[in-house]
Design a protein around this motif. Structure first.
Motif, PDB file in Angstrom:
ATOM      1  N   ALA A   4     -23.043 -20.877  -5.071  1.00  0.00           N
ATOM      2  CA  ALA A   4     -24.464 -20.673  -4.792  1.00  0.00           C
ATOM      3  C   ALA A   4     -25.317 -21.287  -5.897  1.00  0.00           C
ATOM      4  CB  ALA A   4     -24.773 -19.179  -4.660  1.00  0.00           C
ATOM      5  N   VAL A   5     -24.896 -21.128  -7.149  1.00  0.00           N
ATOM      6  CA  VAL A   5     -25.647 -21.687  -8.267  1.00  0.00           C
ATOM      7  C   VAL A   5     -25.602 -23.201  -8.246  1.00  0.00           C
ATOM      8  CG1 VAL A   5     -25.731 -21.880 -10.783  1.00  0.00           C
ATOM      9  CG2 VAL A   5     -25.340 -19.653  -9.722  1.00  0.00           C
ATOM     10  N   GLU A   6     -24.428 -23.773  -8.023  1.00  0.00           N
ATOM     11  CA  GLU A   6     -24.272 -25.224  -8.108  1.00  0.00           C
ATOM     12  C   GLU A   6     -24.988 -25.959  -6.987  1.00  0.00           C
ATOM     13  OE1 GLU A   6     -20.088 -25.503 -10.625  1.00  0.00           O
ATOM     14  OE2 GLU A   6     -20.072 -25.876  -8.452  1.00  0.00           O
ATOM     15  N   ARG A   7     -25.341 -25.259  -5.901  1.00  0.00           N
ATOM     16  CA  ARG A   7     -26.136 -25.899  -4.850  1.00  0.00           C
ATOM     17  C   ARG A   7     -27.521 -26.296  -5.355  1.00  0.00           C
ATOM     18  NH1 ARG A   7     -24.333 -21.830  -1.266  1.00  0.00           N
ATOM     19  NH2 ARG A   7     -26.419 -20.889  -1.254  1.00  0.00           N
ATOM     20  N   GLY A 102     -29.202 -14.318  -4.580  1.00  0.00           N
ATOM     21  CA  GLY A 102     -30.626 -14.290  -4.247  1.00  0.00           C
ATOM     22  C   GLY A 102     -31.421 -15.233  -5.127  1.00  0.00           C
ATOM     23  N   MET A 103     -31.100 -15.265  -6.415  1.00  0.00           N
ATOM     24  CA  MET A 103     -31.755 -16.217  -7.320  1.00  0.00           C
ATOM     25  C   MET A 103     -31.509 -17.651  -6.867  1.00  0.00           C
ATOM     26  SD  MET A 103     -30.771 -14.729 -11.051  1.00  0.00           S
ATOM     27  CE  MET A 103     -31.174 -13.079 -11.586  1.00  0.00           C
ATOM     28  N   ALA A 104     -30.260 -17.949  -6.563  1.00  0.00           N
ATOM     29  CA  ALA A 104     -29.906 -19.311  -6.158  1.00  0.00           C
ATOM     30  C   ALA A 104     -30.632 -19.727  -4.887  1.00  0.00           C
ATOM     31  CB  ALA A 104     -28.392 -19.416  -5.959  1.00  0.00           C
ATOM     32  N   ALA A 105     -30.745 -18.802  -3.930  1.00  0.00           N
ATOM     33  CA  ALA A 105     -31.439 -19.116  -2.679  1.00  0.00           C
ATOM     34  C   ALA A 105     -32.906 -19.448  -2.942  1.00  0.00           C
ATOM     35  CB  ALA A 105     -31.317 -17.949  -1.702  1.00  0.00           C
ATOM     36  N   ALA A 106     -33.559 -18.679  -3.822  1.00  0.00           N
ATOM     37  CA  ALA A 106     -34.962 -18.932  -4.140  1.00  0.00           C
ATOM     38  C   ALA A 106     -35.128 -20.253  -4.883  1.00  0.00           C
ATOM     39  CB  ALA A 106     -35.530 -17.781  -4.968  1.00  0.00           C
TER      40      ALA A 106
END
Length: 214
Positions: A4-7, A102-106
């Protein structure tokens, strides 16, 4: 969580999760003497207590990022990257994964990178099961376009945008006001359970404005 972060990463991210911080290559973005950095640091307040009570955490991750993005947006700045800090009584991997996802999505929605951050276990400081979250976002703005402008005069029209909710402010008061009601109640004029309404994440102002970054 790592995926999720690396996206959110692009070629400007030189080092990310695992380094207790992040490295961002400024040469990969249009930074020059005419531009400046903005870096608000904030938290989501006692809204985290509602997240614990309802065992729902992804919206808290969204909140902390969008809260900081809105802080740079009003300065006509574009968000570049975000770093987080989460402290708890004891690390819960599933809770942490939900928050960071959630952080990564935002970040992904706003086109900025989630570089990483820090987690800390502090039993005795936090009650069992409880946590706190904070973050820092770095943005860049054209110096010539910063607000407030020098040409604002009496008689100019000021346009206000209504908030879609309390977001991350005033939750100590809200918890007192609604303390006698169960979080699954739906008091008028709400059209959804109280817990859902209070945990609703910050609206994606940043996402709506992504195509119009200065």
């Amino acid at each position: 969580m790592k995926a999720a972060v690396e996206r959110t990463h692009g070629p400007a991210v030189l080092a990310g999760v695992g380094s207790f911080g992040g490295v961002f290559d400024a040469a990969a973005s249009p930074i020059c003497a005419a531009r400046c950095w903005w870096h608000p640091t904030d938290g989501v307040g006692t809204k985290v207590m509602l997240a614990v009570e309802l065992d729902r955490y992804d919206g808290i991750g969204t909140d902390i990022v969008n809260h900081c993005i809105d802080d740079v947006l009003v300065q006509r700045a574009r968000p570049l990257f975000f770093l987080d800090y989460v402290a708890s009584s004891r690390l819960d991997p599933e809770q942490m994964a939900a928050i960071v996802t959630g952080m990564a999505a935002a970040c992904e929605a706003a086109g900025c990178a989630l570089l990483g951050g820090e987690t800390a276990e502090m039993p005795g400081v936090y009650a069992p099961g409880h946590f706190d979250v904070a973050g820092t976002l770095v943005g860049v703005a054209e110096r010539a376009r910063l607000l407030p402008r020098d040409d604002v005069r009496p008689g100019d029209v000021l346009v206000g945008l209504a908030s879609s909710g309390p977001h991350t402010n005033g939750y100590s008061l809200l918890r007192r006001v609604f303390g006698a009601l169960p979080l699954d109640a739906t008091p008028a004029p709400l059209d959804r359970p109280l817990g859902d309404a209070l945990l609703a994440p910050i609206g994606r102002t940043s996402t709506c404005c992504r195509e119009h970054w200065p």
